[in-house]
Write an enzyme that holds these catalytic residues in place. Structure first.
Site, PDB file in Angstrom:
ATOM      1  N   LYS A 115     -79.980  30.888  -6.501  1.00  0.00           N
ATOM      2  CA  LYS A 115     -80.784  29.795  -7.060  1.00  0.00           C
ATOM      3  C   LYS A 115     -81.922  30.327  -7.925  1.00  0.00           C
ATOM      4  O   LYS A 115     -82.282  29.712  -8.918  1.00  0.00           O
ATOM      5  CB  LYS A 115     -81.330  28.906  -5.942  1.00  0.00           C
ATOM      6  CG  LYS A 115     -80.249  28.043  -5.316  1.00  0.00           C
ATOM      7  CD  LYS A 115     -80.837  26.934  -4.473  1.00  0.00           C
ATOM      8  CE  LYS A 115     -79.729  26.071  -3.885  1.00  0.00           C
ATOM      9  NZ  LYS A 115     -80.258  25.047  -2.969  1.00  0.00           N
ATOM     10  N   LYS A 197     -62.446  26.581  -3.623  1.00  0.00           N
ATOM     11  CA  LYS A 197     -62.689  25.333  -2.883  1.00  0.00           C
ATOM     12  C   LYS A 197     -63.250  24.268  -3.815  1.00  0.00           C
ATOM     13  O   LYS A 197     -63.996  24.571  -4.739  1.00  0.00           O
ATOM     14  CB  LYS A 197     -63.715  25.606  -1.766  1.00  0.00           C
ATOM     15  CG  LYS A 197     -63.163  25.323  -0.383  1.00  0.00           C
ATOM     16  CD  LYS A 197     -64.113  25.757   0.699  1.00  0.00           C
ATOM     17  CE  LYS A 197     -65.206  24.761   0.974  1.00  0.00           C
ATOM     18  NZ  LYS A 197     -66.013  25.108   2.157  1.00  0.00           N
ATOM     19  N   LYS A 200     -69.212  20.696  -4.776  1.00  0.00           N
ATOM     20  CA  LYS A 200     -70.136  19.700  -5.311  1.00  0.00           C
ATOM     21  C   LYS A 200     -70.830  20.201  -6.566  1.00  0.00           C
ATOM     22  O   LYS A 200     -71.272  19.427  -7.386  1.00  0.00           O
ATOM     23  CB  LYS A 200     -71.236  19.405  -4.269  1.00  0.00           C
ATOM     24  CG  LYS A 200     -70.831  18.374  -3.245  1.00  0.00           C
ATOM     25  CD  LYS A 200     -72.059  17.781  -2.578  1.00  0.00           C
ATOM     26  CE  LYS A 200     -72.356  18.454  -1.273  1.00  0.00           C
ATOM     27  NZ  LYS A 200     -73.451  17.878  -0.511  1.00  0.00           N
TER      28      LYS A 200
END
Ligand code: TRP
Length: 334
Positions: A115, A197, A200
């Site tokens: 991040k 996968k 989001k």
């Protein structure tokens, strides 16, 4: 443990949009846990502001997520679904735990590194201590299990370390939580890169089917799904695209993999993709109908928000008071 019952805590960010991977891999399976555990599903809006948010948008998304959890089947009378910012004990315990967490431990967190790299202009202290707030979330409710994705395992490890450190000094204050990562249950892959996968945070909207996508969008996304060379509808390791679609079709319809292979024997990818799209749209329809109904019932949702925040505060404050006493804060005069 809370009042003799095992407890479960999970937090979710309102910033992403829930997709069928979240639904089939997690949410749908949580419904059955409500009898065995005292459950808390928290919309972690305090975590969200570690990166810049548009205030109106954050509020809207948080409410939408909370509503979607109920629409997906979590009964808010049995499952405590609430906003983190409504329970001030989260912030208060986080401060105390900050004083029991080492800089070196936080420096090792891979999510912080990721991040920080993505938000170079805003590497704030909250982003750095994000895992401590998460530890507070979990420990406030004496959680036995924490359902999370693989990416959160390191944060749970840290939570355990901090809890054990605290307990070693002050006695048995916190339950040591375990990550709950279901081995069985569907693992839904990206429609565009079926070896990854469904995520989001994927920038490509065609990679995921969202819980609130309409039927046309769902069918279009499946039509565009990346498939493998060849033309057989067969579950196989070297056919990750088709295998993912078979898996999705299987959970959406309840049919077994051999049944599906038989049903589509001799048929092409095109026909199969449409069938998967239709099955998924049919599976989501009741969730979407319920969601729309709930959105029109402001009073009901407001009431859930209020009563569940009260319930969460009750349990959270019990733990907080114990901790405050242990570290030496003076008792309040009432
Ligand atoms: N960090 C988690 C995520 O991004 C969200 C979260 C916050 C969480 N607090 C939590 C998850 C406590 C489990 C338990 O997915």
């Amino acid at each position: 443990m809370l009042d003799g019952k095992k407890s479960l805590f999970s937090g979710m960010q309102a910033t992403g949009t829930l997709h069928i991977g979240n639904y089939l891999g997690a949410l749908k399976n949580w419904v059955e846990l409500e009898n065995e555990y005292e459950t808390f599903y928290c919309v972690v809006d305090m975590h969200s502001i570690t990166v810049r948010q548009d205030p109106a948008e954050l509020r809207r998304k948080a409410r939408s997520l909370l509503t979607l959890y109920i629409a997906a089947g979590l009964n808010p009378e049995k499952n405590c679904i609430y906003y983190q910012s409504h329970v001030s004990a989260h912030a208060e315990l986080a401060w105390i735990l900050n004083c029991f967490t080492y800089m070196g431990e936080l420096n090792r967190m891979t999510q912080f590194k990721d991040k920080a790299a993505k938000n170079e202009g805003n590497i704030n202290a909250g982003l750095f201590t994000y895992p401590v707030l998460m530890a507070a979330d979990i420990l406030l409710f004496q959680s036995d299990i924490v359902p999370v994705g693989d990416d959160q395992k390191q944060h749970i490890e840290l939570t355990r370390d901090v809890a054990q450190r605290f307990n070693a000094i002050y006695g048995d204050v916190f339950t040591i939580p375990e990550p709950y990562i279901k081995k069985t249950g569907a693992r839904i892959m990206s429609l565009q890169e079926p070896t990854k996968k469904m995520s989001k945070s994927d920038d490509n909207p065609n990679a995921s089917v969202f819980l609130l996508d309409d039927t046309d969008t769902i069918i279009r996304k499946f039509k565009r799904a990346v498939t493998d060379s060849g033309n057989e509808i067969r579950y196989a390791e070297e056919k990750p695209g088709i295998s993912n679609l078979i898996e999705i079709y299987s959970v959406a319809t309840g049919k077994s993999i051999p049944e599906i292979e038989k049903e589509f024997d001799g048929k092409g990818y095109g026909e199969f993709k449409i069938a998967v799209g239709e099955a998924v749209a049919a599976m989501l329809k009741p969730v979407q109908d319920r969601y729309n109904e709930l959105c029109n019932d402001k009073e009901y949702i407001d009431n859930v928000i209020k009563t569940n925040a009260e319930k969460a505060s009750y349990y959270a404050n019990k733990t907080l008071r114990k901790v405050q006493k242990k570290v030496g804060f003076p008792e309040k005069i009432r």
